[in-house]
Structure formats: structure tokens, C-alpha cells
Design a protein around this motif. Structure first.
Motif, PDB file in Angstrom:
ATOM      1  N   ASP B 159       0.842  -1.187   0.000  1.00  0.00           N
ATOM      2  CA  ASP B 159       0.000   0.000   0.000  1.00  0.00           C
ATOM      3  C   ASP B 159       0.880   1.241   0.000  1.00  0.00           C
ATOM      4  O   ASP B 159       1.778   1.387   0.819  1.00  0.00           O
ATOM      5  N   GLY B 160       0.607   2.114  -0.985  1.00  0.00           N
ATOM      6  CA  GLY B 160       1.401   3.322  -1.156  1.00  0.00           C
ATOM      7  C   GLY B 160       0.508   4.549  -1.078  1.00  0.00           C
ATOM      8  O   GLY B 160      -0.686   4.480  -1.396  1.00  0.00           O
ATOM      9  N   TYR B 161       1.107   5.660  -0.644  1.00  0.00           N
ATOM     10  CA  TYR B 161       0.343   6.878  -0.387  1.00  0.00           C
ATOM     11  C   TYR B 161       1.119   8.066  -0.930  1.00  0.00           C
ATOM     12  O   TYR B 161       2.285   8.253  -0.595  1.00  0.00           O
ATOM     13  N   ASN B 162       0.480   8.867  -1.781  1.00  0.00           N
ATOM     14  CA  ASN B 162       1.173  10.059  -2.280  1.00  0.00           C
ATOM     15  C   ASN B 162       0.649  11.309  -1.600  1.00  0.00           C
ATOM     16  O   ASN B 162      -0.538  11.396  -1.242  1.00  0.00           O
ATOM     17  N   THR B 207     -10.453   6.402  -9.625  1.00  0.00           N
ATOM     18  CA  THR B 207      -9.895   5.112  -9.217  1.00  0.00           C
ATOM     19  C   THR B 207      -9.963   4.115 -10.361  1.00  0.00           C
ATOM     20  O   THR B 207     -10.928   4.090 -11.117  1.00  0.00           O
ATOM     21  N   HIS B 208      -8.913   3.352 -10.487  1.00  0.00           N
ATOM     22  CA  HIS B 208      -8.883   2.224 -11.422  1.00  0.00           C
ATOM     23  C   HIS B 208      -8.497   0.963 -10.658  1.00  0.00           C
ATOM     24  O   HIS B 208      -7.620   0.995  -9.797  1.00  0.00           O
ATOM     25  N   GLU B 209      -9.150  -0.120 -11.007  1.00  0.00           N
ATOM     26  CA  GLU B 209      -8.734  -1.442 -10.549  1.00  0.00           C
ATOM     27  C   GLU B 209      -7.918  -2.110 -11.652  1.00  0.00           C
ATOM     28  O   GLU B 209      -8.162  -1.858 -12.838  1.00  0.00           O
ATOM     29  N   GLY B 286      -5.085  -5.190  -7.934  1.00  0.00           N
ATOM     30  CA  GLY B 286      -4.552  -3.913  -7.478  1.00  0.00           C
ATOM     31  C   GLY B 286      -5.567  -2.822  -7.709  1.00  0.00           C
ATOM     32  O   GLY B 286      -6.552  -3.011  -8.429  1.00  0.00           O
ATOM     33  N   GLN B 287      -5.348  -1.688  -7.070  1.00  0.00           N
ATOM     34  CA  GLN B 287      -6.250  -0.557  -7.277  1.00  0.00           C
ATOM     35  C   GLN B 287      -5.503   0.728  -6.949  1.00  0.00           C
ATOM     36  O   GLN B 287      -4.691   0.773  -6.024  1.00  0.00           O
ATOM     37  N   ILE B 288      -5.748   1.766  -7.737  1.00  0.00           N
ATOM     38  CA  ILE B 288      -5.185   3.082  -7.454  1.00  0.00           C
ATOM     39  C   ILE B 288      -6.324   4.071  -7.241  1.00  0.00           C
ATOM     40  O   ILE B 288      -7.375   3.962  -7.867  1.00  0.00           O
ATOM     41  N   LYS B 309       0.246  30.520   2.942  1.00  0.00           N
ATOM     42  CA  LYS B 309      -0.991  29.838   3.320  1.00  0.00           C
ATOM     43  C   LYS B 309      -0.724  28.381   3.660  1.00  0.00           C
ATOM     44  O   LYS B 309       0.116  27.733   3.037  1.00  0.00           O
ATOM     45  N   ASP B 310      -1.440  27.863   4.663  1.00  0.00           N
ATOM     46  CA  ASP B 310      -1.393  26.429   4.935  1.00  0.00           C
ATOM     47  C   ASP B 310      -2.527  25.760   4.171  1.00  0.00           C
ATOM     48  O   ASP B 310      -3.694  26.154   4.319  1.00  0.00           O
ATOM     49  N   VAL B 311      -2.170  24.774   3.370  1.00  0.00           N
ATOM     50  CA  VAL B 311      -3.201  24.090   2.576  1.00  0.00           C
ATOM     51  C   VAL B 311      -3.138  22.591   2.832  1.00  0.00           C
ATOM     52  O   VAL B 311      -2.076  22.022   3.084  1.00  0.00           O
ATOM     53  N   ALA B 312      -4.313  21.964   2.769  1.00  0.00           N
ATOM     54  CA  ALA B 312      -4.380  20.502   2.937  1.00  0.00           C
ATOM     55  C   ALA B 312      -3.726  19.832   1.727  1.00  0.00           C
ATOM     56  O   ALA B 312      -3.917  20.270   0.594  1.00  0.00           O
ATOM     57  N   VAL B 313      -2.952  18.792   1.986  1.00  0.00           N
ATOM     58  CA  VAL B 313      -2.281  18.110   0.867  1.00  0.00           C
ATOM     59  C   VAL B 313      -3.259  17.219   0.100  1.00  0.00           C
ATOM     60  O   VAL B 313      -4.236  16.711   0.661  1.00  0.00           O
ATOM     61  N   HIS B 314      -2.948  17.061  -1.180  1.00  0.00           N
ATOM     62  CA  HIS B 314      -3.737  16.150  -2.028  1.00  0.00           C
ATOM     63  C   HIS B 314      -3.115  14.763  -1.971  1.00  0.00           C
ATOM     64  O   HIS B 314      -1.920  14.607  -2.132  1.00  0.00           O
ATOM     65  N   MET B 315      -3.971  13.806  -1.739  1.00  0.00           N
ATOM     66  CA  MET B 315      -3.468  12.447  -1.512  1.00  0.00           C
ATOM     67  C   MET B 315      -4.139  11.421  -2.417  1.00  0.00           C
ATOM     68  O   MET B 315      -5.194  11.659  -2.988  1.00  0.00           O
ATOM     69  N   GLY B 316      -3.481  10.288  -2.486  1.00  0.00           N
ATOM     70  CA  GLY B 316      -4.070   9.125  -3.126  1.00  0.00           C
ATOM     71  C   GLY B 316      -3.507   7.900  -2.437  1.00  0.00           C
ATOM     72  O   GLY B 316      -2.495   7.996  -1.736  1.00  0.00           O
ATOM     73  N   SER B 317      -4.177   6.759  -2.609  1.00  0.00           N
ATOM     74  CA  SER B 317      -3.567   5.535  -2.105  1.00  0.00           C
ATOM     75  C   SER B 317      -3.659   4.463  -3.168  1.00  0.00           C
ATOM     76  O   SER B 317      -4.556   4.487  -4.023  1.00  0.00           O
ATOM     77  N   HIS B 318      -2.718   3.541  -3.118  1.00  0.00           N
ATOM     78  CA  HIS B 318      -2.457   2.672  -4.257  1.00  0.00           C
ATOM     79  C   HIS B 318      -2.039   1.318  -3.739  1.00  0.00           C
ATOM     80  O   HIS B 318      -1.052   1.210  -2.997  1.00  0.00           O
ATOM     81  N   GLY B 319      -2.793   0.281  -4.091  1.00  0.00           N
ATOM     82  CA  GLY B 319      -2.526  -1.019  -3.489  1.00  0.00           C
ATOM     83  C   GLY B 319      -2.320  -2.138  -4.492  1.00  0.00           C
ATOM     84  O   GLY B 319      -2.894  -2.137  -5.581  1.00  0.00           O
TER      85      GLY B 319
END
Lengths: 448, 448
Positions: B159-162, B207-209, B286-288, B309-319
Motif C-alpha cells: 500500500d502506497g500513499y502520495n 480510481t482504477h482497478e 490492485g487498485q489506485i 498559506k497552509d493548505v491541505a495536501v492532495h493524496m491518493g492511495s495505491h494497493g
């Protein structure tokens, strides 16, 4: 690896919860982060060292003829009831109930499960000897987890199990493990002394613990000072030879060396001349056991002995505390600036410090050093941040890479870079190609 | 490795509980043993394949610039309460209470913990982009675990997280993962097709599987037949190039390919000419996901954006489903005699069958073949048991090594051995040195 693309969250402040140096440095060097009491995330630098230690163990177990497999972290309570340990184990065993109400546990050790695998598949003496091992996460619900990874709750362990027809064969397996452990620890830059130990909840007749001497050790140890002169070194050994393994065992265990659990002062004084008696603290990093038919009797693991009889197999179990080894290595190898990794387990083979990031010539020299090292199969860490030289040096010293190449405009004018040993602090100036060749030779020599 | 010293408990009978071919063959080939429902021990042969798959994933993630770490299997419930998923996750989450009465869980995925690591250590846009990943055991308390490792409870997952400053950067990370996954699956001998998917409990917009076509797949899939002609192959790619990664993403996802969860029959018929419309079954491997600021908002993971400015980061997870991949590969590659391993993941590079164990010449020829292959860095399995040729062939066919060298007195009289392809069944006679050279060339070509 370029530091600007890596994840190395170095801390300036020493976290207040860390009581011992390895815990402090592992936190400060961005190797671990506590997730909850006694449970850690292994950040990239820590994970790299963990993998290096695992690799050494796998290589040395293969050399000894032992076969890797992997058992699950969660086990059914049923097998543990069969062996009688489910109730006996106490509160350190983490007990779990699944959605169907079945009792499970997070395995603290795997004698029961490996014996079940054995008894389901092996029925003849012809399939012996057999030693199976794994490197897998374990859990022990310590009431007061402390000292970072040294006494954690979720911890990584190598656990191996031998199955033999006779007591003699099992003692050979015991000796094989002792030899392979001596080799493994030495490759990690550690001197780990086998000491006669107490068998604890595993049970058994013969057992030795391996202890690394360090002021922060949890055990008091008593030993003959001649022991610390012993080195296994690169001697060739035939792991099939009963005599050769027995000789190593005798060489490394015949002198007095015990923990406080088995120490007898009178014997110490009789066996060791006064000028060679030493008392110190030690960190336990492994243990080997021979326990005969304790589990094979309980779980009915028998083989046909070739003469028409079914006999219980003789077993032993043998462990290395993989995650705690990081702490032990740091306790044994550091100074007031940070960690000093032994070459065998260092996360990166060397550091490259660019004194003037943004200077075209310095940047190009660093890029080319980095590329030359990578082309040789080495793994350097290049600090390419726009930081002061002092900050870069402090980071390199803290994370403890054994060698540092420093690159600056002044040296480059004379065609040289600086190569510095983290352990001795000694530096020499030499052409970039010579620095690369020296590092390659050094690690080539270790790999050979 | 000599089979007489290995642990390969091959079963003659097909276990009755196994409903699909991969489960049957993994049990029969001695790769796994069930410890309890949905929980398996990985016996030596299975463990070897598992490690090969892990190695491919690590290499391809490194190529993409992603950084490995390792998070614990048990997590505190607190973070999951912060994200709101502790109550939302349902009965598949294995909930645990420790000796102090604290709520923990066996992690099914790690968005919360990785976000906590990020927010504790990163505060500036300068440290982005960052992608961290692990390969670690997970648990999902399936109500009815089945199909062996395909739908287990304790399973190994990558599992990966960007973490990225902007939506555009995060979409580049998404594409980078898509490319690295295509490369990884192809190296395992699999064609895994990215299909638009449903985001489920992770949440998210894109998301793609990745699905492997196989009759036993759990999903019905609908796709344009042109997709199965696409190969990533050995094309060079710069993972830093937004354009290059985007181009691969478009090439592999622009044609219609969906699972039953996202399939719309009217769109299928509009977009795909009738003769190219295919319906089949697929196994998800797998899925992203790109999910924007869902977790960074909930857990307050922000960075300074360089403009105050403080901004929330953009994320994804990938398995990637590592342990289930063994099942998927077998479902996609077998015949009625057993498994047919793709060269990229085979547990041993080739088998050596001695037709007349005990014959001095045959034994010597096998020993020398074995030594020659090992000297080249290859890993052969030499069946040195005193068994009939038929039994040895049946074992080799069942465990599925892609190449077999057969050695017998008759061939040796003519100076030849037999080299047989498991996949095609074709054999050729050639001198032992030529057989070694051919196998070395074959795997050299794959490693390059």
C-alpha cells in the motif's frame, strides 16, 4: 538517493520520552516513529537497516542449510490449548476474538504451529534432519514497554525450529545455529557472546543467550575476559560436519560466561583467575534452545525410525531479535554526535555532502560521484539540500553513515574531494575517482 | 537446492475444501497450509514466490521514485476515530483490546497512520512531492473466507500513499502508480487491465482497478478487445515526466473497460463496435485511488504553500494484493498437470531430474549441472530422491518450474541431456553445457 527526494525527518530536539541513547538516536535520525506504546512505524532509514539485518540472517541461515517459510501473525488458540501454553502464557499474550467469537492470539513464538506443520507432512526419519525458520512480526503485550525498539510490543523476530531423529542430531542442529548466529552477528559489526541461560517459558535442557556488551543492557553478565578475544572471522566451516560445529561450540562456550539468571559466584571464582573476571551489562540479541521432545510429545509429532517404531522427534528453537538488534547495534556503536553504523548494516554505503549547492562545478562533481557509485552497485546518500555545510555535516554524523565524501569548490580547483571516516574522524583528500575506488574496495571486501 | 534437503510436502490427493484451481495447486504443491479459516502458513515454495513478487514490486516502486517504510500491523483506534472510520468500517475490521483495556485494531489499510506520520514531520511544500509505501500484512475479518489466498483474512498487501501540493501533482502521482503497476504485473507474467472502478470505503474521485482475466474471477468485466493487445514492454519512461506518464495512462485507460460495479451497457454499446465487445471474468490484483483532501482535511495534514498559506495536501492511495497475486498468477497460468510459473516469479529457475539416482555417472552429471547453474547465480531444484522417473516428472509438472533438465545414463552416453519447456512441453537434446548456457541466457535476458 538524493536527500531532497528522500524522507528523512531528522529531529533537532531530543524527545523527552527516550531514556537510552539508541532510542534517542533512532527518533532523532528519523528511523522510527512511535505509533502507540511499544509499537513503532519504521521510517525509511530504519526500514533500510531492518532489511539489511534480515538479509544477513537469510544468507547465513541458507549457508547453514536451514529452510525459510512464513507463518501467520495470528493463530488459533486451539493449538496452544493442545500444548498447554494457552493458559500458562499469562497476560503478555495478546488474545483476540474474531467476528465469529473464535479465540485467536497474536503469536509471541511459534513452536505449536511449526510442530503442527511438521506432524501434518512428515512421517519418516528419511525426511530428517529438517530445520525451518521464519522472520516474522510477533507481539508480546509488555506491561511497561520502554527503550524504543529494545523492549517493544510488536517486534520482528527470526525464529527457527529443528526436527531431528535423535538427541545427538538435535545437538548438532543446536551447534549449527550457534555457528550461524556467531557469523550473523559478526557481519552486523557486533560481538555477541553466547552465555549459558535460563530456559524460561519455552522450556528445555540446553540453552544459550547471545549478549552484546553495553552499559544499557538489561542483564548483568559475568564472564572470563578471554572470551572477548574470540572471533569467528571468515573461517570456512562445513555445517554438515558434527565435529567442526562441535569444536566451534566448545571454543565459544567453554569459558565462564553467564547472565545473572544462571550466575553462580563460587563457580565463577573457581573457574576464572581473578584478573580475568569481568562483570558488565549485556543486551540479549538471540537465544538457542534444545528442548528434546517437549512439544513433539504434547502435539504427537512422531516419525517412523526406520526400525518399525514411531518416535517423537527431538526439537529445538532458535531466535534472533531482529528489530531489537537495531537498538543493540546503536548502543554498541555511537558517539555524542550520533550513530556509527558498521559497514555490514549501514542504510547507505556513504554520504556525499555538497558544500556549495547551486555551484555548477560542485553540483556536477557530486552528480558524477553519485552516478559512479551507483554504477558500481553502491547506494550513496547525496545531501543536495540548500543548507549550510554545518547542518549537512551534523545530519551525516547523526545518521551515522560510515563514510562521507565532501565536495567543495576549493578542493575541486585542486582536483580533490575529501573522504572522511565516521568512526575515526580521519579525513584524506584524493581525486574523486580514487574516493569511489576506495569505497568500492571497502564494500567489495565486505561482500566477498 | 537438493530436494532431499528441502521441505516440499507435495500432496497426492486434492484437498476437498479447495474449490478453485489455484487453491488446489497451492495446497498440492506444498506452497501453503491453512492455519485456520482464511489464514495460511506459507511453506517454503510459497514463501519463495511471495518474496519474488515483493522484490519486483520494490524494484518497480524504487524506479518510480517511491520510498519504502514499514508501519505496524496493530494500530491504535484513536486515529481511526479521528478520521471517522472506526465506527464506519464494520465487522471486517478486527478489533482488539490490550491488557490495559486500550482499543486497537489489526490494520486493514493505513491511510490514517501514514497521514499521521506525514503531518508530524512535513510542513512545507518544499518537501513535496512525496510517495511512501510499504509491503505489510493486513487483516480483514471476512465473514466467509474462501478460495485460498485469493480471499484470505490475513493477507500481504503493498500500500502506497502520495502527498502532493496540488490536484495536478497528485494526478501525476496517480499516473506514476499506473505505469509502475503495469510494469510490475508484466514482469510477473500477468496482463492486468486497468478498469474504471468504484471507490468503496477508501473514498475518492478517480480510481482504477487492475484485473487479470480468468474464469474464476470474482468480478464480471466488460471491455474493448483492443485492450488485450496493449503491452507496456520494455519502453523507457521518465517517471518525472508528467507528459510521458499521462500518455501511458491515456493509452491504457481510454478504451472501455469496466467491472460490473461501474459498467453501463448503453455506453459500452456506443463506445465499442460490436465485434470488439467482450465480457469475461476478472481477478482484482490492485487498485489506485486519487481522493484529494479527504484524509488530510480529517486529520489536518497541511503544508505551507510558499505563499503564506497552509493548505491541505492532495493524496491518493495505491494497493497491490501481494499474497492474492500468487493465486491470480496460477489461475492465469496452469494446465491439468499443475502450475506453469512465468519466469519472472518462478520459485526455482529450473528443475534437474536424475533418471537413475545412484548411478555414478548420472549423479556426477547432475551435481555438475547443479554447480554450474549456481555458479551463474541461478537457483535450480535438483530432484535427487530415489524415486521413479514418473513420480519425479509429476512433481516437477505440479510445482511448475518453467524449465526442466532431464539427465539419464542413455543420454549421457551420447553426451546429451534433455531440456524441456513446462509451458510448451517441447524438449531438445543438447550437451549439458549448452543447456546451462541456454537457461542462463533466458534469465539473463529477463533480468536485463
Amino acid at each position: 538517493m538524493r536527500l531532497s527526494r528522500y524522507f528523512l525527518p531528522v529531529l533537532k530536539e531530543t524527545p523527552s520520552e527516550a531514556q537510552i541513547v539508541s532510542h534517542r538516536y533512532m527518533l532523532r535520525a528519523g528511523m522510527i516513529k512511535q505509533a502507540q506504546a511499544g509499537i513503532y512505524s519504521w521510517l525509511p532509514l530504519g526500514f533500510k537497516v531492518l532489511r539489511k539485518i534480515e538479509d544477513i540472517i537469510h544468507q547465513e541461515q541458507a549457508r547453514a542449510g536451514h529452510i525459510p517459510l512464513l507463518m501467520p501473525t495470528l493463530q488459533s488458540a486451539d493449538l496452544w490449548r493442545e500444548s498447554g501454553r494457552y493458559d500458562a502464557y499469562g497476560e503478555e499474550m495478546l488474545r483476540i476474538t474474531d467476528r465469529h467469537g473464535r479465540d485467536m492470539l497474536y503469536t509471541p513464538t511459534a513452536e505449536e504451529l511449526i510442530t503442527d506443520i511438521f506432524r501434518s507432512n512428515v512421517s519418516s526419519y528419511k525426511d530428517l534432519p529438517l530445520t525451518l525458520y521464519q522472520i516474522q512480526w510477533k507481539f508480546r503485550d509488555e506491561i511497561r514497554p520502554r527503550f524504543g525498539v529494545m523492549r517493544g510490543r510488536e517486534f520482528l523476530m527470526k525464529d527457527g525450529y529443528n526436527f531431528d531423529l535423535t538427541r545427538e542430531d538435535a545437538l548438532h542442529a543446536y551447534n549449527r545455529h550457534l555457528v550461524s548466529y556467531l557469523r550473523s552477528y559478526e557481519r552486523m559489526g557486533l560481538q555477541a557472546i553466547p552465555m549459558r541461560a535460563d530456559s524460561g517459558p519455552i522450556g528445555g535442557e540446553d540453552t544459550h543467550e547471545f549478549l552484546v556488551l553495553a552499559d544499557t543492557g538489561e542483564s548483568e553478565v559475568f564472564y572470563d575476559s578471554q572470551i572477548t578475544d574470540l572471533k569467528f572471522g571468515d573461517r570456512a566451516i562445513d555445517f554438515d560436519s558434527v565435529e567442526q560445529c562441535q569444536a566451534v561450540m566448545e571454543e565459544f562456550t567453554s569459558r565462564y560466561a553467564r547472565t545473572d539468571e544462571t550466575h553462580v559466584q563460587a563457580e565463577f571464582e573457581t573457574q576464572v583467575p581473578q584478573d580475568r573476571r569481568r562483570t558488565a551489562r549485556g543486551i540479549e540479541v538471540g537465544q538457542i534452545f534444545y528442548f528434546g521432545t517437549k512439544y513433539s510429545d504434547a502435539l504427537n509429532a512422531t516419525v517412523n525410525d526406520g526400525q518399525g517404531k514411531d518416535v517423537a522427534v527431538h526439537m529445538g528453537s532458535h531466535g534472533i531479535g531482529v528489530s531489537r538488534l537495531l537498538g543493540a547495534i546503536i548502543e554498541a556503536s555511537h558517539d555524542d554526535k550520533g550513530i556509527i553504523w558498521p559497514e555490514g548494516v549501514t542504510p547507505f554505503h556513504c554520504g556525499i555532502v555538497n558544500l556549495k549547492q547551486g555551484d555548477a562545478e560542485a553540483d556536477a562533481a557530486c552528480d558524477s560521484l553519485h552516478a559512479a557509485l551507483v554504477a558500481l552497485g553502491l547506494d550513496p546518500l547525496y545531501d543536495d539540500r540548500k543548507e549550510r555545510a554545518g547542518a549537512k555535516f551534523a545530519t551525516m554524523d547523526l545518521i551515522g553513515l560510515p563514510w562521507r565524501i565532501t565536495v567543495g569548490p576549493r578542493g575541486l580547483k585542486n582536483g580533490v574531494v575529501e573522504l572522511t571516516s565516521r568512526r575515526t574522524g580521519e579525513s584524506e583528500e584524493l581525486p574523486p575517482e580514487a574516493a569511489v575506488a576506495k569505497i568500492a574496495a571497502l564494500y567489495g571486501a565486505i561482500a566477498a
